[in-house]
Design a protein around this motif. Structure first.
Motif, PDB file in Angstrom:
ATOM      1  N   GLU A  65       0.938  -1.177   0.000  1.00  0.00           N
ATOM      2  CA  GLU A  65      -0.012   0.148   0.064  1.00  0.00           C
ATOM      3  C   GLU A  65       0.815   1.246  -0.150  1.00  0.00           C
ATOM      4  O   GLU A  65       1.566   1.456   0.999  1.00  0.00           O
ATOM      5  N   ASN A  66       0.525   2.231  -0.987  1.00  0.00           N
ATOM      6  CA  ASN A  66       1.259   3.373  -1.121  1.00  0.00           C
ATOM      7  C   ASN A  66       2.737   3.375  -1.544  1.00  0.00           C
ATOM      8  O   ASN A  66       3.431   4.306  -1.601  1.00  0.00           O
ATOM      9  N   ARG A  67       3.225   1.981  -1.786  1.00  0.00           N
ATOM     10  CA  ARG A  67       4.710   2.063  -2.257  1.00  0.00           C
ATOM     11  C   ARG A  67       4.666   0.894  -3.389  1.00  0.00           C
ATOM     12  O   ARG A  67       5.624  -0.059  -3.650  1.00  0.00           O
ATOM     13  N   GLU A  68       3.306   1.055  -4.184  1.00  0.00           N
ATOM     14  CA  GLU A  68       3.161   0.147  -5.265  1.00  0.00           C
ATOM     15  C   GLU A  68       4.673   0.443  -6.374  1.00  0.00           C
ATOM     16  O   GLU A  68       4.994   1.641  -6.496  1.00  0.00           O
ATOM     17  N   LYS A  71       3.484   2.916  -8.690  1.00  0.00           N
ATOM     18  CA  LYS A  71       3.307   4.171  -8.276  1.00  0.00           C
ATOM     19  C   LYS A  71       4.870   4.998  -8.453  1.00  0.00           C
ATOM     20  O   LYS A  71       5.043   6.205  -8.800  1.00  0.00           O
ATOM     21  N   LYS A 156      -2.961   1.142  -8.360  1.00  0.00           N
ATOM     22  CA  LYS A 156      -3.423  -0.211  -7.946  1.00  0.00           C
ATOM     23  C   LYS A 156      -4.008  -0.808  -9.395  1.00  0.00           C
ATOM     24  O   LYS A 156      -3.968  -2.169  -9.009  1.00  0.00           O
ATOM     25  N   MET A 218      10.778   4.522  -0.419  1.00  0.00           N
ATOM     26  CA  MET A 218       9.486   4.214  -1.332  1.00  0.00           C
ATOM     27  C   MET A 218       9.836   2.904  -1.913  1.00  0.00           C
ATOM     28  O   MET A 218       8.957   1.883  -2.177  1.00  0.00           O
TER      29      MET A 218
END
Length: 288
Positions: A65-68, A71, A156, A218
């Motif tokens: 989560e939030n570190r895909e 992304k 995502k 990240m």
């Protein structure tokens, strides 16, 4: 006279060495591999394409989560830190605008056409909604504003990667290597209105390693068993800490396994047999 000749020979050697160093540096910088293997050391090579589904349990550490990983790649392209290419041949760079267009949904069903928007349709309805929200929040008309709506896919949603590698047997080190050349981000067929996978952008592995190393907070492979042992994504690819399946091996017709053997279960069986054949080849090199 001898002194002049000696100086001339020394100057020639310096120029020669300088030219050689420049050639090596240029070759290294243009190589998509993070750890290129000299061609003279390669006894065997096959180019292999693999798919990585980031929704799989083994791949979740790359998709935390939030570190895909998607992304990190998207943000790096938008900031100018990373160059995206049209496809995995890595010959045609994409502009930032072209990359964003590739990761933007083209589905316009139920909306207004460009001609209707240009004619002013929908403006009154938007203004009424804006005033209603402003009144409900106790805002003045000058304080209300409408945020632009983006149709970009979320990181995502982009759960599909394609990896291109050279499976190489290095005769100097007497072992097989998976030399990753590129990683491509794909729009899954389920999201594409036309029903097929679309390439968002392809990236040199050497560029990705640089970005991953530059963003250690990240770009992590999340260790669910020990928070003190998260790994950098660059190390995760080196250690092959992910699950994938083969979709194509270099062949004269440039055909995917699904085109040769069929899709579905037949395609998966063909992918498994292809992986086993590569392992068997390495083992057979040591047979007498």
């Amino acid at each position: 006279m001898k002194l002049i000749k000696a100086i001339g020979v020394a100057a020639g050697l310096m120029l020669s060495v300088g030219a050689m160093a420049q050639q090596v540096a240029t070759t290294t910088s243009s190589n998509p591999s993070a750890r290129p293997i000299p061609e003279s050391d390669i006894l065997f090579k096959k180019t292999v394409w693999r798919k990585i589904d980031l929704r799989e349990k083994q791949n979740k550490p790359m998709f935390s989560e939030n570190r895909e990983i998607t992304k990190i790649i998207i943000n790096a392209v938008k900031s100018g830190e990373l160059t995206a290419y049209k496809n995995d041949s890595l010959n045609t760079p994409l502009t930032r605008e072209e990359f964003i267009a590739n990761m933007t949904s083209q589905e316009t069903a139920g909306g207004l056409s460009e001609e209707e928007i240009a004619a002013g349709f929908g403006k009154e309805e938007a203004k009424e909604q804006e005033d209603a929200w402003g009144a409900a929040l106790g805002e003045t008309e000058t304080q209300t504003s409408t945020a632009p709506v983006s149709n970009e896919y979320f990181p995502k949603q982009l759960y599909l990667l394609e990896l291109k590698e050279n499976v190489v047997f290095d005769k100097k080190r007497s072992r097989m290597y998976h030399d990753i050349q590129s990683i491509s981000v794909k729009v899954p067929s389920t999201l594409n209105a036309l029903g097929f996978e679309q390439n968002v952008g392809s990236f040199k592995m050497s560029d990705l390693v640089r970005v991953f190393r530059a963003n250690p907070e990240m770009a992590i492979w999340y260790n669910a068993q020990n928070d003190a042992q998260h790994k950098n994504l660059a190390d995760a690819f080196d250690l092959w800490l992910f699950s994938s399946y083969i979709t194509k091996i270099s062949n004269p017709g440039d055909r995917a396994l699904a085109d040769i053997y069929g899709g579905g279960k037949k395609g998966l069986l063909a992918a498994q047999e292809a992986a086993e054949a590569l392992i068997e080849y390495e083992y057979s090199l040591w047979s007498y």
